[in-house]
Design a protein around this motif. Structure first.
Motif, PDB file in Angstrom:
ATOM      1  N   PRO A  87       0.799  -1.237   0.000  1.00  0.00           N
ATOM      2  CA  PRO A  87       0.000   0.000   0.000  1.00  0.00           C
ATOM      3  C   PRO A  87       0.824   1.276   0.000  1.00  0.00           C
ATOM      4  N   ILE A  88       2.002   1.270   0.606  1.00  0.00           N
ATOM      5  CA  ILE A  88       2.754   2.520   0.669  1.00  0.00           C
ATOM      6  C   ILE A  88       3.253   2.936  -0.705  1.00  0.00           C
ATOM      7  N   TYR A  89       3.521   1.963  -1.597  1.00  0.00           N
ATOM      8  CA  TYR A  89       3.976   2.300  -2.946  1.00  0.00           C
ATOM      9  C   TYR A  89       2.804   2.568  -3.884  1.00  0.00           C
ATOM     10  N   GLN A  90       1.601   2.187  -3.494  1.00  0.00           N
ATOM     11  CA  GLN A  90       0.422   2.615  -4.243  1.00  0.00           C
ATOM     12  C   GLN A  90       0.097   4.070  -3.938  1.00  0.00           C
ATOM     13  N   ASN A  91       0.564   4.537  -2.792  1.00  0.00           N
ATOM     14  CA  ASN A  91       0.298   5.911  -2.378  1.00  0.00           C
ATOM     15  C   ASN A  91       1.395   6.875  -2.813  1.00  0.00           C
ATOM     16  N   SER A  92       2.655   6.412  -2.834  1.00  0.00           N
ATOM     17  CA  SER A  92       3.776   7.305  -3.113  1.00  0.00           C
ATOM     18  C   SER A  92       4.941   6.490  -3.667  1.00  0.00           C
ATOM     19  N   ILE A  93       5.682   7.054  -4.611  1.00  0.00           N
ATOM     20  CA  ILE A  93       6.778   6.301  -5.222  1.00  0.00           C
ATOM     21  C   ILE A  93       7.996   6.229  -4.312  1.00  0.00           C
ATOM     22  N   SER A  94       8.086   7.085  -3.303  1.00  0.00           N
ATOM     23  CA  SER A  94       9.245   7.097  -2.404  1.00  0.00           C
ATOM     24  C   SER A  94       8.757   7.277  -0.974  1.00  0.00           C
ATOM     25  N   ASN A  95       9.262   6.405  -0.067  1.00  0.00           N
ATOM     26  CA  ASN A  95       8.794   6.422   1.312  1.00  0.00           C
ATOM     27  C   ASN A  95       9.936   6.124   2.267  1.00  0.00           C
ATOM     28  N   THR A  96       9.811   6.624   3.467  1.00  0.00           N
ATOM     29  CA  THR A  96      10.625   6.204   4.587  1.00  0.00           C
ATOM     30  C   THR A  96       9.765   5.296   5.451  1.00  0.00           C
ATOM     31  N   PHE A  97      10.223   4.070   5.690  1.00  0.00           N
ATOM     32  CA  PHE A  97       9.416   3.156   6.502  1.00  0.00           C
ATOM     33  C   PHE A  97      10.323   2.159   7.204  1.00  0.00           C
ATOM     34  N   THR A  98       9.740   1.338   8.063  1.00  0.00           N
ATOM     35  CA  THR A  98      10.534   0.475   8.937  1.00  0.00           C
ATOM     36  C   THR A  98      10.978  -0.806   8.258  1.00  0.00           C
ATOM     37  N   GLY A 632      25.937  -2.432   0.799  1.00  0.00           N
ATOM     38  CA  GLY A 632      24.775  -2.553   1.683  1.00  0.00           C
ATOM     39  C   GLY A 632      24.185  -1.233   2.089  1.00  0.00           C
ATOM     40  N   GLY A 633      23.669  -0.491   1.150  1.00  0.00           N
ATOM     41  CA  GLY A 633      23.062   0.801   1.459  1.00  0.00           C
ATOM     42  C   GLY A 633      21.557   0.795   1.355  1.00  0.00           C
ATOM     43  N   PHE A 634      20.945  -0.374   1.486  1.00  0.00           N
ATOM     44  CA  PHE A 634      19.501  -0.450   1.272  1.00  0.00           C
ATOM     45  C   PHE A 634      18.736  -0.208   2.581  1.00  0.00           C
ATOM     46  N   TRP A 635      18.871   1.024   3.079  1.00  0.00           N
ATOM     47  CA  TRP A 635      18.149   1.433   4.284  1.00  0.00           C
ATOM     48  C   TRP A 635      16.782   1.986   3.902  1.00  0.00           C
ATOM     49  N   ALA A 636      15.750   1.526   4.618  1.00  0.00           N
ATOM     50  CA  ALA A 636      14.400   2.045   4.410  1.00  0.00           C
ATOM     51  C   ALA A 636      14.127   3.247   5.306  1.00  0.00           C
ATOM     52  N   ALA A 637      14.819   3.313   6.436  1.00  0.00           N
ATOM     53  CA  ALA A 637      14.775   4.428   7.383  1.00  0.00           C
ATOM     54  C   ALA A 637      16.059   4.346   8.199  1.00  0.00           C
ATOM     55  N   PRO A 638      16.461   5.394   8.871  1.00  0.00           N
ATOM     56  CA  PRO A 638      17.641   5.296   9.718  1.00  0.00           C
ATOM     57  C   PRO A 638      17.525   4.144  10.722  1.00  0.00           C
ATOM     58  N   ASN A 639      18.509   3.237  10.702  1.00  0.00           N
ATOM     59  CA  ASN A 639      18.583   2.032  11.548  1.00  0.00           C
ATOM     60  C   ASN A 639      17.604   0.932  11.139  1.00  0.00           C
ATOM     61  N   TYR A 640      16.808   1.160  10.109  1.00  0.00           N
ATOM     62  CA  TYR A 640      15.852   0.150   9.649  1.00  0.00           C
ATOM     63  C   TYR A 640      16.178  -0.235   8.204  1.00  0.00           C
ATOM     64  N   PRO A 641      16.795  -1.418   7.997  1.00  0.00           N
ATOM     65  CA  PRO A 641      17.115  -1.840   6.628  1.00  0.00           C
ATOM     66  C   PRO A 641      15.895  -2.409   5.907  1.00  0.00           C
ATOM     67  N   LEU A 642      15.912  -2.294   4.596  1.00  0.00           N
ATOM     68  CA  LEU A 642      14.934  -3.002   3.784  1.00  0.00           C
ATOM     69  C   LEU A 642      15.329  -4.473   3.738  1.00  0.00           C
ATOM     70  N   TYR A 643      14.367  -5.325   3.405  1.00  0.00           N
ATOM     71  CA  TYR A 643      14.656  -6.742   3.272  1.00  0.00           C
ATOM     72  C   TYR A 643      15.712  -6.980   2.181  1.00  0.00           C
ATOM     73  N   ARG A 644      16.496  -8.057   2.349  1.00  0.00           N
ATOM     74  CA  ARG A 644      17.390  -8.492   1.291  1.00  0.00           C
ATOM     75  C   ARG A 644      16.579  -9.110   0.151  1.00  0.00           C
ATOM     76  N   ARG A 645      17.299  -9.484  -0.912  1.00  0.00           N
ATOM     77  CA  ARG A 645      16.628 -10.075  -2.063  1.00  0.00           C
ATOM     78  C   ARG A 645      15.690 -11.198  -1.613  1.00  0.00           C
TER      79      ARG A 645
END
Length: 657
Positions: A87-98, A632-645
């Motif tokens: 849902p967050i990408y249906q709302n906006s193309i760029s987001n900060t999330f956990t 390894g720069g795939f951070w979704a928010a500070p201290n919160y990484p996005l999932y790996r592949r």
């Protein structure tokens, strides 16, 4: 007691509405010839009575302006971008999330940060829930059902599962009911990251010449583990072979959010019936409404609970402790009852120089509870507001509108909201280009929770001044070239933000935010390309950080296999420039300003295969496919990484009978 009494009243009101609608159901089980549903020659009553095949015709709409506007929407059964289920990408193309589905989020597009919930502590999660403003009402000639399911590659480890059900069916031509169930569970790749949310909704619509009614009953639930992000002493995101080796800040913290909403909007119309000629040359009656009398009631009950039973984290992770240093159990309640009466004079299509006018009066009754010292205390306040609007809704040459709302008494006394828009179609050769300009001029009373709040780890008591906003949006769209250009402008005085200690603060200087965007789609027999670019700039970086550029690009190759299997193979790329993204505070569920850690400058690549066979759609998706090849720069928010592949597959079935 207050909740139980109000709940009983609104259930009775909804029941009366449904009973009234049923009392109007002539020709039960068939279709009434006297209806406001758009005419379709294939929907003759005698066809239905003789059990002949009835083609599926679906009309959907959303309610705006306290029911005065029924804005038409489209039912999406296309294959294009079916794989975009978050849902967050249906709302906006760029987001900060956990970093995990269902986690707290904040759009990186400043002009898309207004949520649907008026509960202050729900706003970082509201995209995962359904509110009355999100509901699409239906009128169908045949039952319409959608089943939507997706699954991660492993059902037992780091599992992510979604299952959604939607069913809509007409009892007769005027009365429709619908059922909605959305469910999601995402364990996440890192420790103590599991998020769960679900929504159950029942809603109905009834539309005849004189009566129009909309009703919905919604139950939203969010259950999230809060791990506080990775600790600072972890190595890079590609260092460990397994993600569960990384150390997180919290391991016994949880957020629970409940929302129950009952909504009813009804209108009685006065008008006249005239004779018109249909597409077959037959003379039929058509009702033209002149005046509408509206009544709307909404009860929204909200509760947020944050717990942390780990004594060590209560002493070390949080900046302050005010109630209990060994455990946290914060309960915050927010209940609102709103009644609105509205009078509308319709735009008359059979008259020249006509437009719609409306006036309304409403009242909010609000109950709040939160911990003060060791006691859960209750507070209450109310608001009385009036307003009106004028618009040209049916014009071919152009459409325009203006409206205003003024709070007369109560907590929000003195708040004013003014808005206007102009929509102008422009014919250039064989291209239909449209220009839309809208603006707002608002004086906003700060949210109650921005002024006053108390919990185990946070407490504040502010006396903020009213917020002054001037917002201008402009957009030009070319239908032929599938091109959209737009620009936004916001000038905000007394802007309120969350400072580096996650406390509300009011800026002393005016905040100016500018943005421009371009959306372009290129489609041929075998290729589908879509690109979106957003540029943003804020003049006060001590209040607000935004990425300079955010982009989204999707490239798809299309083909048809064996003349029946529609296939798309492609990849999506999301990228934003490096910036100081807001950090997330789990105790309050809010994002706050920081200037220590930058994120961005990393391409998030999602590869996908979309398939469609008749009414069945499938997708296969590899999320964050570049994570194993780039640093390894795939951070979704500070201290919160996005999932790996990771891999996802999904399937959706659509039924029209």
């Amino acid at each position: 007691m207050f909740q139980k009494i109000q709940l009983t009243i609104w259930i009775l009101l909804g029941g009366v509405s449904l009973l009234f609608a049923q009392g109007e159901l002539r020709n039960f089980g068939g279709f009434n010839a006297e209806s406001t549903l758009q005419s379709n020659d294939s929907l003759e009553t005698d066809q239905y009575e003789h059990n002949e095949h009835i083609p599926s015709f679906i009309r959907s709409w959303e309610l705006k302006n306290y029911g005065a506007l029924m804005e038409e929407t489209e039912v999406d059964t296309a294959l294009n971008f079916f794989h975009l289920y978050n849902p967050i990408y249906q709302n906006s193309i760029s987001n900060t999330f956990t970093g995990n589905l269902g986690g707290a989020y904040q759009s990186n597009n400043f002009f898309k940060r207004k949520g649907d919930s008026d509960f202050y502590f729900y706003r970082a999660f509201d995209v995962y829930s359904k509110f009355p403003s999100d509901i699409r009402y239906f009128n169908t000639t045949t039952p319409y059902t959608l089943l939507d399911y997706s699954q991660s590659e492993n059902k037992n480890i780091q599992n992510e599962t979604r299952f959604n059900v939607f069913h809509s069916q007409n009892i007769n031509r005027d009365f429709n009911f619908a059922f909605l169930y959305d469910q999601s569970k995402a364990t996440g790749q890192y420790e103590y990251q599991e998020n769960k949310y679900h929504t159950i909704g029942f809603y109905s619509s009834y539309e005849s010449n004189n009566w129009v009614s909309h009703f919905n009953l919604l139950f939203n639930r969010i259950r999230n583990m809060e791990n506080g992000g990775l600790t600072d002493d972890n190595p890079g995101l590609n260092e460990y072979s397994e993600t569960d080796i990384y150390i997180v800040n919290l391991d016994e913290a949880n957020t629970s959010i409940n929302n129950n909403t009952i909504f009813w909007n009804t209108e009685y119309r006065l008008g006249k019936t005239i004779e018109v000629e249909d597409s077959l040359g037959n003379i039929v009656d058509e009702f033209i409404p002149r005046t509408g009398f509206f009544y709307e009631v909404e009860y929204s009950g909200n509760k947020k609970i944050y717990t942390d039973t780990d004594e060590a984290s209560n002493r070390q992770f949080y900046r302050n402790t005010y109630i209990d240093s060994t455990a946290t159990n914060d309960t915050i309640g927010y209940n609102r009852l709103t009644n609105v009466f509205q009078l509308r004079f319709y735009e008359a299509p059979d008259r020249k120089f006509t437009f719609t006018t409306r006036a309304f009066i409403g009242h909010d009754l609000i109950r709040i509870k939160m911990p003060v010292d060791t006691v859960l205390q209750k507070f209450k306040h109310s608001n009385t507001f009036v307003g009106g609007g004028i618009s040209r809704d049916e014009g071919v040459f152009w459409k325009w509108g203006a409206q205003g709302k003024l709070y007369l008494t109560g907590y929000r006394s003195g708040q004013t909201e003014l808005g206007a828009f102009i929509y102008k179609p422009i014919r250039i050769g064989n291209d239909t280009t449209s220009l839309k300009i809208s603006g707002e001029l608002n004086t906003i009373v700060p949210d109650y929770f921005e002024q006053r709040f108390s919990s185990n780890h946070y407490a504040w008591n502010n006396r903020f001044d009213n917020i002054n906003e001037m917002i201008v949006n402009s957009e030009i769209h070319s239908q032929k070239y599938k091109l959209t250009l737009g620009a936004n402008y916001a000038l905000i005085g007394n802007y309120i933000y969350n400072d580096a200690e996650a406390l509300p603060r009011q800026g002393g200087s005016e905040l100016l935010v500018l943005s421009a965007y371009l959306n372009k789609t290129i489609e041929s027999k075998h290729w589908l390309l879509r690109g979106q670019v957003i540029w943003q700039k804020a003049n006060q970086e001590q209040y607000l950080h935004l990425p300079d550029f955010s982009t989204y690009f999707s490239m798809n190759y299309k083909t048809i296999i064996s003349k029946v299997l529609y296939t798309q193979i492609g990849a999506d790329i999301r990228y934003n420039t490096e910036f100081y993204a807001d950090a997330y505070d789990p105790a309050t569920g809010r994002f706050y300003w920081q200037n220590q850690d930058k994120i961005g400058n990393f391409p998030f690549v999602d590869a996908h295969i979309n398939l469609k066979l008749k009414r069945t759609r499938l997708f296969f998706q590899w999320l964050n496919a570049a994570s194993g090849f780039l640093d390894g720069g795939f951070w979704a928010a500070p201290n919160y990484p996005l999932y790996r592949r990771t891999f996802r597959l999904g399937v959706a079935w659509t039924f029209y009978d």
